[in-house]
Motif scaffolding. Structure first.
Motif, PDB file in Angstrom:
ATOM      1  N   GLY A   1     -15.742 -12.089  12.896  1.00  0.00           N
ATOM      2  CA  GLY A   1     -15.605 -10.678  12.532  1.00  0.00           C
ATOM      3  C   GLY A   1     -14.310 -10.079  13.063  1.00  0.00           C
ATOM      4  N   VAL A   2     -13.957 -10.418  14.305  1.00  0.00           N
ATOM      5  CA  VAL A   2     -12.703  -9.908  14.877  1.00  0.00           C
ATOM      6  C   VAL A   2     -11.514 -10.469  14.100  1.00  0.00           C
ATOM      7  CG1 VAL A   2     -11.219  -9.960  16.911  1.00  0.00           C
ATOM      8  CG2 VAL A   2     -13.671  -9.525  17.168  1.00  0.00           C
ATOM      9  N   LEU A   3     -11.570 -11.756  13.761  1.00  0.00           N
ATOM     10  CA  LEU A   3     -10.469 -12.347  12.999  1.00  0.00           C
ATOM     11  C   LEU A   3     -10.360 -11.701  11.612  1.00  0.00           C
ATOM     12  CD1 LEU A   3      -8.216 -14.364  12.715  1.00  0.00           C
ATOM     13  CD2 LEU A   3      -9.910 -16.120  12.096  1.00  0.00           C
ATOM     14  N   ALA A   4     -11.507 -11.415  10.976  1.00  0.00           N
ATOM     15  CA  ALA A   4     -11.492 -10.732   9.681  1.00  0.00           C
ATOM     16  C   ALA A   4     -10.846  -9.356   9.812  1.00  0.00           C
ATOM     17  CB  ALA A   4     -12.909 -10.602   9.133  1.00  0.00           C
ATOM     18  N   GLY A   5     -11.153  -8.666  10.909  1.00  0.00           N
ATOM     19  CA  GLY A   5     -10.557  -7.358  11.132  1.00  0.00           C
ATOM     20  C   GLY A   5      -9.055  -7.438  11.330  1.00  0.00           C
ATOM     21  N   ILE A   6      -8.578  -8.486  12.013  1.00  0.00           N
ATOM     22  CA  ILE A   6      -7.145  -8.672  12.222  1.00  0.00           C
ATOM     23  C   ILE A   6      -6.444  -8.917  10.885  1.00  0.00           C
ATOM     24  CG2 ILE A   6      -5.412 -10.193  13.250  1.00  0.00           C
ATOM     25  CD1 ILE A   6      -7.365 -10.612  15.586  1.00  0.00           C
ATOM     26  N   LEU A   7      -7.029  -9.792  10.066  1.00  0.00           N
ATOM     27  CA  LEU A   7      -6.446 -10.057   8.746  1.00  0.00           C
ATOM     28  C   LEU A   7      -6.458  -8.802   7.882  1.00  0.00           C
ATOM     29  CD1 LEU A   7      -8.090 -13.534   7.998  1.00  0.00           C
ATOM     30  CD2 LEU A   7      -5.688 -13.087   8.568  1.00  0.00           C
ATOM     31  N   PHE A   8      -7.555  -8.071   7.939  1.00  0.00           N
ATOM     32  CA  PHE A   8      -7.685  -6.830   7.173  1.00  0.00           C
ATOM     33  C   PHE A   8      -6.626  -5.824   7.620  1.00  0.00           C
ATOM     34  CE2 PHE A   8      -9.731  -2.641   6.490  1.00  0.00           C
ATOM     35  CZ  PHE A   8     -10.057  -2.743   5.153  1.00  0.00           C
ATOM     36  N   GLY A   9      -6.440  -5.694   8.935  1.00  0.00           N
ATOM     37  CA  GLY A   9      -5.419  -4.793   9.449  1.00  0.00           C
ATOM     38  C   GLY A   9      -4.023  -5.223   9.023  1.00  0.00           C
ATOM     39  N   GLY A  10      -3.762  -6.544   9.072  1.00  0.00           N
ATOM     40  CA  GLY A  10      -2.468  -7.045   8.634  1.00  0.00           C
ATOM     41  C   GLY A  10      -2.190  -6.742   7.182  1.00  0.00           C
ATOM     42  N   GLU A  11      -3.234  -6.835   6.352  1.00  0.00           N
ATOM     43  CA  GLU A  11      -3.080  -6.493   4.934  1.00  0.00           C
ATOM     44  C   GLU A  11      -2.582  -5.065   4.768  1.00  0.00           C
ATOM     45  OE1 GLU A  11      -5.989  -5.372   1.199  1.00  0.00           O
ATOM     46  OE2 GLU A  11      -6.785  -6.666   2.798  1.00  0.00           O
ATOM     47  N   PHE A  12      -3.154  -4.149   5.543  1.00  0.00           N
ATOM     48  CA  PHE A  12      -2.777  -2.748   5.372  1.00  0.00           C
ATOM     49  C   PHE A  12      -1.459  -2.403   6.049  1.00  0.00           C
ATOM     50  CE2 PHE A  12      -7.007  -2.591   3.763  1.00  0.00           C
ATOM     51  CZ  PHE A  12      -6.886  -1.678   2.725  1.00  0.00           C
ATOM     52  N   VAL A  13      -1.050  -3.202   7.042  1.00  0.00           N
ATOM     53  CA  VAL A  13       0.319  -3.068   7.547  1.00  0.00           C
ATOM     54  C   VAL A  13       1.297  -3.349   6.413  1.00  0.00           C
ATOM     55  CG1 VAL A  13       2.059  -4.089   9.064  1.00  0.00           C
ATOM     56  CG2 VAL A  13      -0.223  -3.610   9.947  1.00  0.00           C
ATOM     57  N   CYS A  14       1.042  -4.419   5.672  1.00  0.00           N
ATOM     58  CA  CYS A  14       1.909  -4.782   4.548  1.00  0.00           C
ATOM     59  C   CYS A  14       1.902  -3.707   3.463  1.00  0.00           C
ATOM     60  CB  CYS A  14       1.457  -6.109   3.954  1.00  0.00           C
ATOM     61  SG  CYS A  14       1.677  -7.532   5.060  1.00  0.00           S
ATOM     62  N   ILE A  15       0.722  -3.188   3.134  1.00  0.00           N
ATOM     63  CA  ILE A  15       0.627  -2.205   2.062  1.00  0.00           C
ATOM     64  C   ILE A  15       1.329  -0.908   2.441  1.00  0.00           C
ATOM     65  CG2 ILE A  15      -0.948  -0.763   0.711  1.00  0.00           C
ATOM     66  CD1 ILE A  15      -3.008  -3.043   0.951  1.00  0.00           C
ATOM     67  N   PHE A  16       1.021  -0.399   3.619  1.00  0.00           N
ATOM     68  CA  PHE A  16       1.549   0.918   3.996  1.00  0.00           C
ATOM     69  C   PHE A  16       3.051   0.869   4.271  1.00  0.00           C
ATOM     70  CE2 PHE A  16      -2.844   1.863   4.184  1.00  0.00           C
ATOM     71  CZ  PHE A  16      -2.987   3.241   4.148  1.00  0.00           C
ATOM     72  N   PHE A  17       3.527  -0.186   4.935  1.00  0.00           N
ATOM     73  CA  PHE A  17       4.969  -0.327   5.124  1.00  0.00           C
ATOM     74  C   PHE A  17       5.646  -0.615   3.787  1.00  0.00           C
ATOM     75  CE2 PHE A  17       5.019  -1.352   9.899  1.00  0.00           C
ATOM     76  CZ  PHE A  17       5.598  -0.131  10.186  1.00  0.00           C
ATOM     77  N   GLY A  18       5.016  -1.471   3.002  1.00  0.00           N
ATOM     78  CA  GLY A  18       5.605  -1.837   1.719  1.00  0.00           C
ATOM     79  C   GLY A  18       5.809  -0.655   0.796  1.00  0.00           C
ATOM     80  N   LEU A  19       4.883   0.289   0.834  1.00  0.00           N
ATOM     81  CA  LEU A  19       4.985   1.453  -0.042  1.00  0.00           C
ATOM     82  C   LEU A  19       6.059   2.442   0.411  1.00  0.00           C
ATOM     83  CD1 LEU A  19       1.247   2.059  -0.948  1.00  0.00           C
ATOM     84  CD2 LEU A  19       3.112   1.572  -2.536  1.00  0.00           C
ATOM     85  N   THR A  20       6.625   2.254   1.596  1.00  0.00           N
ATOM     86  CA  THR A  20       7.793   3.052   1.981  1.00  0.00           C
ATOM     87  C   THR A  20       9.071   2.435   1.426  1.00  0.00           C
ATOM     88  OG1 THR A  20       8.195   1.858   4.067  1.00  0.00           O
ATOM     89  CG2 THR A  20       6.645   3.705   4.136  1.00  0.00           C
ATOM     90  N   LEU A  21       8.961   1.217   0.864  1.00  0.00           N
ATOM     91  CA  LEU A  21      10.142   0.504   0.383  1.00  0.00           C
ATOM     92  C   LEU A  21      10.145   0.278  -1.121  1.00  0.00           C
ATOM     93  CD1 LEU A  21      10.209  -2.249   3.177  1.00  0.00           C
ATOM     94  CD2 LEU A  21      11.616  -0.187   3.074  1.00  0.00           C
ATOM     95  N   THR A  22       8.962   0.136  -1.714  1.00  0.00           N
ATOM     96  CA  THR A  22       8.873  -0.139  -3.138  1.00  0.00           C
ATOM     97  C   THR A  22       7.975   0.885  -3.815  1.00  0.00           C
ATOM     98  OG1 THR A  22       8.530  -1.911  -4.773  1.00  0.00           O
ATOM     99  CG2 THR A  22       6.877  -1.701  -3.027  1.00  0.00           C
TER     100      THR A  22
END
Length: 312
Positions: free
Chosen positions: A83-104
């Motif tokens: 569950g903790v690992l799933a949360g880390i992956l989930f958080g990483g996904e949204f790091v990519c989305i939220f940072f990515g949307l400041t660029l594209t």
């Protein structure tokens, strides 16, 4: 976001009826609009702070929901590590989305992010017994990846290859693909570990709670303490992400999975990037080229082939 549905006999799950079809179309439209909401809220909230607040609010709502239904979230059942690992992956996904949307753009992010079903099919093929891909699925993955390459080429050729804005856009596109890969990794983790036997609420709670801690810590580490003028539109966008997407839409999806065949529901996933591109163009005034639309069509066709049900 990925999790498993509560265990249910396969015989009780049926093909989608009119109700399921309507609900799935509404869900896909809501998910497609998410990129637009993030872009709007970015004007007031720094990206990681916005993502962390979103997960924190949704965590509280899932806890209230589980408490009202008597679902145990904190009982020891051997799922903590996964569950903790799933949360880390989930958080990483949204790091990519939220940072990515400041660029594209939101339109491009919608297409790149929703390559996730293709990565998921590859991961399940390698790590989950009984999930081997068929020839048509390999064809779909090849077609989708060719579409990704064409979309990247469009981003490079459409602007000045040496300009900072072009390079930033390509970085945002790459973060979209990485977000899709992390989303797929979360799905595979859930299917291949003890989380497959956990309740949907508990698996979602893991993802939201762990990601909230990580995203808020990252926001603090990046010095995102400054919040610009908060507009009603930004607050509405943040509330939409937390309440409508991270809470209501995910639980609705799990409800569908307990009653209908997952393979038939997953084919609707190709609608989400279509809605995402449409909302980006209509609401944000984003532009696209014929080359990018061709690339998007290739990605969508690939997703449809990957989700094509096997003949009985």
């Amino acid at each position: 976001m990925s999790t498993s549905a509560p265990a249910s006999p396969l015989s009780l799950r049926r093909a989608p009826d009119a109700t399921a079809v309507i609900v799935m179309v509404v869900l896909c439209a809501a998910w497609g609009f998410q990129q637009v909401a993030i872009k709007e809220a970015n004007a007031s909230f720094p990206p990681m702070l916005q993502a962390g607040i979103r997960s924190l609010i949704a965590t509280f709502l899932v806890w209230l929901w589980s408490r009202s239904r008597g679902t145990a979230l904190f009982r020891s059942d051997g799922t903590l590590g996964a569950g903790v690992l799933a949360g880390i992956l989930f958080g990483g996904e949204f790091v990519c989305i939220f940072f990515g949307l400041t660029l594209t753009t939101a339109s491009r992010m919608a297409v790149f992010l929703y390559t996730a079903p293709c990565f998921t099919a590859l991961g399940l093929h390698w790590f989950v017994a009984g999930e081997k891909m068929r020839r048509v699925q390999w064809l779909g993955i090849g077609l989708a990846f060719c579409g990704i390459a064409l979309a990247f080429a469009d981003g490079f050729l459409h602007g000045n290859p040496n300009s900072a804005s072009t390079l930033h856009g390509l970085a945002g596109d790459a973060l979209g693909v990485l977000g899709g890969l992390l989303w797929a990794a979360t799905t595979v983790l859930v299917r291949a570990t003890s989380l497959a036997q956990a309740s949907a609420s508990k698996t979602l709670f893991y993802q939201l709670a762990v990601s909230a801690v990580l995203l808020l810590a990252l926001s603090f580490g990046l010095g995102e303490a400054h919040v610009s003028t908060v507009t009603p539109l930004a607050l509405a966008s943040l509330a939409y992400q937390a309440v409508v997407i991270a809470f209501i839409s995910y639980l609705t999806w799990f409800w569908l999975l307990t009653r209908y065949m997952a393979s038939r529901l997953s084919v609707f996933s190709f609608l989400t990037p279509i809605f995402g591109v449409t909302f980006g163009v209509l609401l944000l005034g984003e532009h696209f080229t014929l080359r990018f639309m061709t690339a998007a069509a290739m990605v969508l066709a690939g997703i449809m082939l990957v989700n094509k049900p096997a003949r009985r």
